[in-house]
Scaffold this motif. Structure first.
Motif, PDB file in Angstrom:
ATOM      1  N   ARG A  59       0.846  -1.189   0.000  1.00  0.00           N
ATOM      2  CA  ARG A  59       0.000   0.000   0.000  1.00  0.00           C
ATOM      3  C   ARG A  59       0.886   1.245   0.000  1.00  0.00           C
ATOM      4  O   ARG A  59       1.830   1.329   0.768  1.00  0.00           O
ATOM      5  CB  ARG A  59      -0.869  -0.011   1.261  1.00  0.00           C
ATOM      6  CG  ARG A  59      -1.693   1.225   1.493  1.00  0.00           C
ATOM      7  CD  ARG A  59      -2.372   1.097   2.867  1.00  0.00           C
ATOM      8  NE  ARG A  59      -3.055   2.302   3.265  1.00  0.00           N
ATOM      9  CZ  ARG A  59      -2.462   3.342   3.851  1.00  0.00           C
ATOM     10  NH1 ARG A  59      -1.164   3.347   4.071  1.00  0.00           N
ATOM     11  NH2 ARG A  59      -3.168   4.398   4.204  1.00  0.00           N
TER      12      ARG A  59
ATOM     13  N   ARG B 174     -14.739  -0.150  -3.645  1.00  0.00           N
ATOM     14  CA  ARG B 174     -15.330  -0.485  -2.332  1.00  0.00           C
ATOM     15  C   ARG B 174     -16.075  -1.822  -2.418  1.00  0.00           C
ATOM     16  O   ARG B 174     -16.054  -2.621  -1.484  1.00  0.00           O
ATOM     17  CB  ARG B 174     -16.278   0.626  -1.863  1.00  0.00           C
ATOM     18  CG  ARG B 174     -15.532   1.767  -1.186  1.00  0.00           C
ATOM     19  CD  ARG B 174     -16.463   2.638  -0.346  1.00  0.00           C
ATOM     20  NE  ARG B 174     -17.309   3.496  -1.160  1.00  0.00           N
ATOM     21  CZ  ARG B 174     -16.909   4.685  -1.638  1.00  0.00           C
ATOM     22  NH1 ARG B 174     -15.712   5.143  -1.372  1.00  0.00           N
ATOM     23  NH2 ARG B 174     -17.731   5.405  -2.376  1.00  0.00           N
TER      24      ARG B 174
ATOM     25  N   ILE C 268     -13.481  -4.629  -2.319  1.00  0.00           N
ATOM     26  CA  ILE C 268     -13.003  -4.817  -0.946  1.00  0.00           C
ATOM     27  C   ILE C 268     -14.035  -5.618  -0.151  1.00  0.00           C
ATOM     28  O   ILE C 268     -13.702  -6.593   0.527  1.00  0.00           O
ATOM     29  CB  ILE C 268     -12.739  -3.444  -0.265  1.00  0.00           C
ATOM     30  CG1 ILE C 268     -11.544  -2.742  -0.926  1.00  0.00           C
ATOM     31  CG2 ILE C 268     -12.517  -3.599   1.235  1.00  0.00           C
ATOM     32  CD1 ILE C 268     -11.318  -1.296  -0.477  1.00  0.00           C
TER      33      ILE C 268
ATOM     34  N   GLU D 140      -6.637  -0.548  -2.916  1.00  0.00           N
ATOM     35  CA  GLU D 140      -7.922  -0.161  -3.515  1.00  0.00           C
ATOM     36  C   GLU D 140      -8.508   1.059  -2.795  1.00  0.00           C
ATOM     37  O   GLU D 140      -9.125   1.929  -3.426  1.00  0.00           O
ATOM     38  CB  GLU D 140      -8.922  -1.324  -3.502  1.00  0.00           C
ATOM     39  CG  GLU D 140      -8.533  -2.519  -4.368  1.00  0.00           C
ATOM     40  CD  GLU D 140      -8.468  -2.242  -5.860  1.00  0.00           C
ATOM     41  OE1 GLU D 140      -8.082  -1.124  -6.266  1.00  0.00           O
ATOM     42  OE2 GLU D 140      -8.781  -3.158  -6.642  1.00  0.00           O
ATOM     43  N   ALA D 141      -8.308   1.133  -1.474  1.00  0.00           N
ATOM     44  CA  ALA D 141      -8.815   2.291  -0.725  1.00  0.00           C
ATOM     45  C   ALA D 141      -8.109   3.574  -1.181  1.00  0.00           C
ATOM     46  O   ALA D 141      -8.751   4.614  -1.360  1.00  0.00           O
ATOM     47  CB  ALA D 141      -8.626   2.072   0.774  1.00  0.00           C
TER      48      ALA D 141
ATOM     49  N   ARG E 299      -9.743   6.834  -3.045  1.00  0.00           N
ATOM     50  CA  ARG E 299      -9.589   8.208  -2.545  1.00  0.00           C
ATOM     51  C   ARG E 299      -9.101   9.146  -3.655  1.00  0.00           C
ATOM     52  O   ARG E 299      -9.641  10.235  -3.851  1.00  0.00           O
ATOM     53  CB  ARG E 299      -8.582   8.205  -1.384  1.00  0.00           C
ATOM     54  CG  ARG E 299      -8.419   9.559  -0.733  1.00  0.00           C
ATOM     55  CD  ARG E 299      -7.239   9.581   0.219  1.00  0.00           C
ATOM     56  NE  ARG E 299      -5.973   9.562  -0.507  1.00  0.00           N
ATOM     57  CZ  ARG E 299      -4.772   9.428   0.066  1.00  0.00           C
ATOM     58  NH1 ARG E 299      -4.692   9.261   1.371  1.00  0.00           N
ATOM     59  NH2 ARG E 299      -3.673   9.444  -0.654  1.00  0.00           N
TER      60      ARG E 299
END
Ligand SMILES: [Fe+2]
Ligand SMILES: [Fe+2]
Length: 277
Positions: free
Chosen positions: A5, A43, A46, A72-73, A77
Motif C-alpha cells: 500500500r 469499495r 473490498i 484499492e482504498a 480516494r
C-alpha cells in the motif's frame, strides 16, 4: 508477488480535466468515465474479498489481502478527488456515481457472496489487462497534465501488483470443478457487458454535458484510438479471452517487469507532492 500500500496524492490540473488527453476530449471523457466507477467499484471489490477473509489460512495471502484492501482504498480516494474536479467543472458526476452505487448495492444485497467475488475477479481481470495496456503503450495515457499520467500509471502498476489476490481468494474457497469454472467465466461475461454498457453510456453523457465540443466531433480519432490497428479495445480482446482457459491464473501473463518502475514513480509523485506543498 507482494503488493504494497502506498499513500500517494496527485494534484490534477482542474483546468485540464475535460481536455487532458492529447487524442482529444472524446478520449479524455473515455478515461474520465472510467474514473467514475473506481471509488464505488473498488469499495465493492473490498467488500466481496473481506467476506471470505476469515476462511484464508495462508498467512502470505492474508498479508496480500491487507495490501489489496489498502491499495484499492487509496485508488478510491484519489479517484474521488479526480471525480470532484469533474463535478467542479460542471459535469453531473454525483448522479452518475449514484447509479453505479445503486447497482452494486443491489448486488451486495441480492447476489450470493460467491457471485459477488466472481464479479470482483472478473473486473480485476478487466482492470489488469487495461493496466497492462497502459504500462505497455505509454501513449494510452498521452496526457497534457503530467500528474494525470502519473495517477493512471500508479493505478495501473498497483493493479498489476495485486492482480492475483482476489483470484487466489476465489481459488482458496472454490475447488476446481465445472461449477466453479462456470461461476468464474459467466462472471466475466456478465460483468463485461454491464461495465462496457455503462462505460459507453457514461462517455457519451460526459461529452454531452461538457458541451464544449459537438457530440460527434473528434469521433474519428476516438474510434481509431479504440478500434484502429493496435487500438485499445483490439489489444484487449486476446487477454480478455485468456480468462476462459481452464486453469487460467492472472500471473500466467507475466508482466512483473513493469513493477521495477514503481519505486521511481512513487518517488516522483512524492516529489511533486512536496513541491506543491
Ligand atoms: Fe484500483
Ligand atoms: Fe484492483
Amino acid at each position: 508477488m507482494k503488493p504494497t500500500r502506498r499513500d500517494l496524492k496527485f494534484k490534477l490540473d482542474p483546468n485540464r480535466i475535460c481536455d487532458w488527453h492529447r487524442q482529444g476530449p472524446q478520449v479524455t471523457h473515455f478515461f474520465n468515465a472510467m474514473s467514475i466507477f473506481f471509488p464505488v467499484g473498488e469499495r465493492f471489490f473490498i467488500h466481496s474479498v473481506r467476506h471470505y477473509r476469515d476462511r484464508i489460512r495462508d498467512p502470505e495471502l492474508q498479508q496480500a489481502i491487507t495490501a489489496f484492501i489498502g491499495q484499492e482504498a487509496m485508488h478510491g480516494r484519489e479517484h474521488e478527488d479526480y471525480n470532484a474536479l469533474m463535478a467542479q467543472a460542471g459535469l453531473p458526476i454525483a448522479p452518475m456515481e449514484r447509479r453505479v452505487a445503486a447497482l452494486l448495492e443491489w448486488g451486495k444485497r441480492k447476489l450470493p457472496a460467491i457471485t459477488q467475488l466472481s464479479a470482483t475477479i472478473a473486473l480485476e481481470h478487466f482492470t489488469a489487462i487495461m493496466a497492462d495496456r497502459v504500462l505497455r503503450k505509454d501513449g494510452t495515457i498521452d496526457s497534457r497534465d503530467p500528474q494525470m499520467r502519473l495517477l493512471w500509471r500508479w493505478h495501473a502498476l498497483e493493479e498489476t501488483e495485486h492482480k492475483g489476490v482476489a483470484y487466489d481468494v476465489f481459488r482458496s474457497v472454490r475447488d476446481p470443478s465445472l461449477k466453479s469454472y462456470l461461476t468464474r467465466t459467466s462472471g466475466l461475461v456478465i460483468a463485461s457487458i454491464i461495465f462496457l454498457g455503462f462505460l459507453h453510456a457514461y462517455q457519451r453523457e460526459l461529452v454531452r454535458a461538457d458541451g464544449r465540443i459537438g457530440r460527434l466531433q473528434g469521433m474519428d480519432r476516438y474510434l481509431r484510438f479504440l478500434f484502429g490497428k493496435g487500438g485499445f479495445v483490439r489489444d484487449l480482446v486476446g487477454p480478455w479471452l485468456d480468462y476462459f482457459r481452464p486453469g487460467f491464473h492472472p500471473w500466467d501473463h507475466d508482466n512483473h517487469d513493469f513493477l521495477l518502475e514503481i519505486d521511481a514513480l512513487a518517488a516522483q509523485a512524492q516529489g511533486a507532492q512536496l513541491a506543491a506543498a
